[in-house]
Design a protein around this motif. Structure first.
Motif, PDB file in Angstrom:
ATOM      1  N   ARG A 182       0.847  -1.189   0.000  1.00 23.68           N
ATOM      2  CA  ARG A 182       0.000   0.000   0.000  1.00 23.68           C
ATOM      3  C   ARG A 182       0.877   1.231   0.000  1.00 23.68           C
ATOM      4  O   ARG A 182       2.039   1.189   0.417  1.00 23.68           O
ATOM      5  CB  ARG A 182      -0.974   0.029   1.179  1.00 23.68           C
ATOM      6  CG  ARG A 182      -0.360  -0.165   2.545  1.00 23.68           C
ATOM      7  CD  ARG A 182      -1.437  -0.425   3.581  1.00 23.68           C
ATOM      8  NE  ARG A 182      -0.921  -0.815   4.880  1.00 23.68           N
ATOM      9  CZ  ARG A 182      -0.813  -0.019   5.928  1.00 23.68           C
ATOM     10  NH1 ARG A 182      -1.214   1.244   5.820  1.00 23.68           N
ATOM     11  NH2 ARG A 182      -0.344  -0.453   7.072  1.00 23.68           N
ATOM     12  N   PRO A 198      -3.946   0.077  -2.627  1.00 21.44           N
ATOM     13  CA  PRO A 198      -4.617   1.287  -2.134  1.00 21.44           C
ATOM     14  C   PRO A 198      -3.640   2.436  -1.947  1.00 21.44           C
ATOM     15  O   PRO A 198      -2.502   2.241  -1.517  1.00 21.44           O
ATOM     16  CB  PRO A 198      -5.222   0.835  -0.800  1.00 21.44           C
ATOM     17  CG  PRO A 198      -4.382  -0.322  -0.376  1.00 21.44           C
ATOM     18  CD  PRO A 198      -3.924  -1.005  -1.629  1.00 21.44           C
ATOM     19  N   VAL A 218      -5.883  -2.442   5.436  1.00 21.11           N
ATOM     20  CA  VAL A 218      -7.194  -2.187   4.839  1.00 21.11           C
ATOM     21  C   VAL A 218      -8.280  -3.075   5.468  1.00 21.11           C
ATOM     22  O   VAL A 218      -9.374  -2.582   5.774  1.00 21.11           O
ATOM     23  CB  VAL A 218      -7.128  -2.388   3.315  1.00 21.11           C
ATOM     24  CG1 VAL A 218      -8.504  -2.222   2.687  1.00 21.11           C
ATOM     25  CG2 VAL A 218      -6.153  -1.389   2.700  1.00 21.11           C
TER      26      VAL A 218
END
Length: 308
Positions: free
Chosen positions: A147, A177, A222
Motif C-alpha cells: 500500500r 490502495p 485495509v
C-alpha cells in the motif's frame, strides 16, 4: 470478518513524502519540517513492530526530482555496519540512520531552487515500480500486501494531472490502495486517487497531532480499517484539468478520439491531431405570436372599418 481472517503479516508500506524546503508550511512554521520527519520515522517504525515480516520504503519528492531515502540505493556498495546503540533495535537504528543521511543529500540538491511545487506524481510512479520489483522477486508461495501513503503540504498541481491519473489507475489495476495525508491544505487530485484506489484521505490541520493521526488512520491495514470507527468520507472533487492550460475546469470540450480535455474549442486536438468541425451557430428562435393576433377578421369588423 473475524479476527482469524485478518493477517497483519507481509505488509509492505511505501511512503512518499514531499521534502521541498520551499513549501509555504515550512516557511510559516519554523521547525515544522523536523517534527514532520520525526513523526514519519516513528510511524514507519511502528509498522515494522507490528510483524517481523513487514517491510517499509521511503521515497522523497522535491522540486528537481524524486529520490529513495530507504532502502538505500547504494546499499550494495556500502559495507557500513549498524550496531545497537542506547538499547535501540538494530533494524530501527539502521532505518533512521540511512534515512537521515539520504535526506541531507536530497535537501542539498534543492538549496538553490525557488520552486514550491514538487514532483509528487513522479514519486507515486517510483513507488509503484519499487512495489512491482519486490513482487516480481517473490517466490511462488510467497505473498505481499503493498500500500502507498502520500504525505504533502502542497495543493493541487494541474500540470501533473496526466501523470497523477496514470499512477492512480495503475494502482487500481494492481489492487494497491493509495492513502493521502495532507498538511494544512487539501489536494483535489490526491483526493481523487484515494477514492479511485479505495484508500483513505485525511487533512491534518496541526502538525503537533500528525503522529496521532498517522497511527490511528494509516497504521491499520485495509481489512482492519473496516472494523474501526473512521470518520465518514468527504465529498470528492472530480474536476478534470484541461490539456491546454493545465487548469481545473467544470465544463469543457472532450476529444472523441483520445478523450483529451480542453477548456476552449480547438479545431485540431493537440494530443492525437484529430480534426474537428467548428461548432455551428444555432439559428435564432422565432418569437411566438401573441394570443389574439393573426386571426382572420370577422365580417362585422370589416364592414365597420369600411364605414369609417
Amino acid at each position: 470478518m473475524t479476527e482469524e481472517d485478518i493477517d497483519e503479516s507481509n505488509q509492505l508500506l511505501v511512503v512518499i513524502v514531499d521534502v521541498n524546503p520551499n513549501q509555504l508550511l515550512y516557511a510559516r512554521q519554523p521547525g515544522s519540517f523536523s517534527r514532520v520527519m520525526n513523526s514519519i520515522l516513528t510511524f514507519m517504525n511502528s509498522h515494522l513492530m507490528l510483524h517481523a515480516t513487514n517491510r517499509v520504503a521511503l521515497v522523497a519528492t522535491h522540486a528537481t526530482g524524486c529520490s529513495y531515502l530507504y532502502p538505500d540505493p547504494d546499499e550494495a556498495e556500502s559495507k557500513e555496519l549498524f550496531r545497537q546503540q542506547d538499547g535501540q533495535h538494530e533494524a530501527f537504528y539502521q532505518f533512521e540512520t540511512v534515512v537521515r543521511r539520504r535526506l541531507r543529500t536530497v535537501i542539498n540538491m534543492d538549496l538553490h531552487s525557488v520552486a514550491t511545487e514538487s514532483l509528487m506524481a513522479g514519486g507515486l510512479a517510483m513507488a509503484l515500480t519499487y512495489i512491482n520489483r519486490v513482487v516480481s522477486s517473490l517466490g511462488p508461495a510467497d505473498r505481499l500486501s503493498p500500500r502507498l501513503l502520500a504525505i504533502s503540504s502542497t495543493g493541487d498541481s494541474a500540470a501533473q494531472y496526466i501523470n497523477y491519473m496514470n499512477s492512480f489507475f495503475t494502482a487500481q489495476k494492481l489492487n494497491i490502495p493509495v492513502d493521502c495525508c495532507m498538511l494544512g491544505q487539501d489536494s483535489g487530485l490526491l483526493q481523487q486517487g484515494c477514492d479511485i484506489t479505495g484508500g483513505v484521505y485525511l487533512k491534518v490541520e496541526y502538525i503537533e497531532r500528525l503522529l496521532e493521526y498517522l497511527i490511528w488512520m494509516f497504521l491499520p491495514s485495509v481489512p482492519v480499517r473496516k472494523m474501526l470507527g473512521a470518520p465518514p468520507p468527504i465529498r470528492v472533487d472530480y474536476r478534470a484539468a484541461c490539456f491546454c492550460h493545465r487548469q481545473l475546469v467544470d465544463i469543457g470540450y472532450v476529444c472523441s478520439v483520445c478523450l483529451s480535455i480542453f477548456c476552449k474549442f480547438n479545431p485540431v486536438c493537440t494530443t492525437c491531431h484529430a480534426v474537428f468541425q467548428p461548432p455551428k451557430i444555432m439559428p435564432a428562435m422565432k418569437k411566438k405570436k401573441e394570443a389574439g393576433k393573426g386571426k382572420p377578421a370577422t365580417t362585422a369588423a370589416v364592414a365597420q372599418k369600411s364605414a369609417k
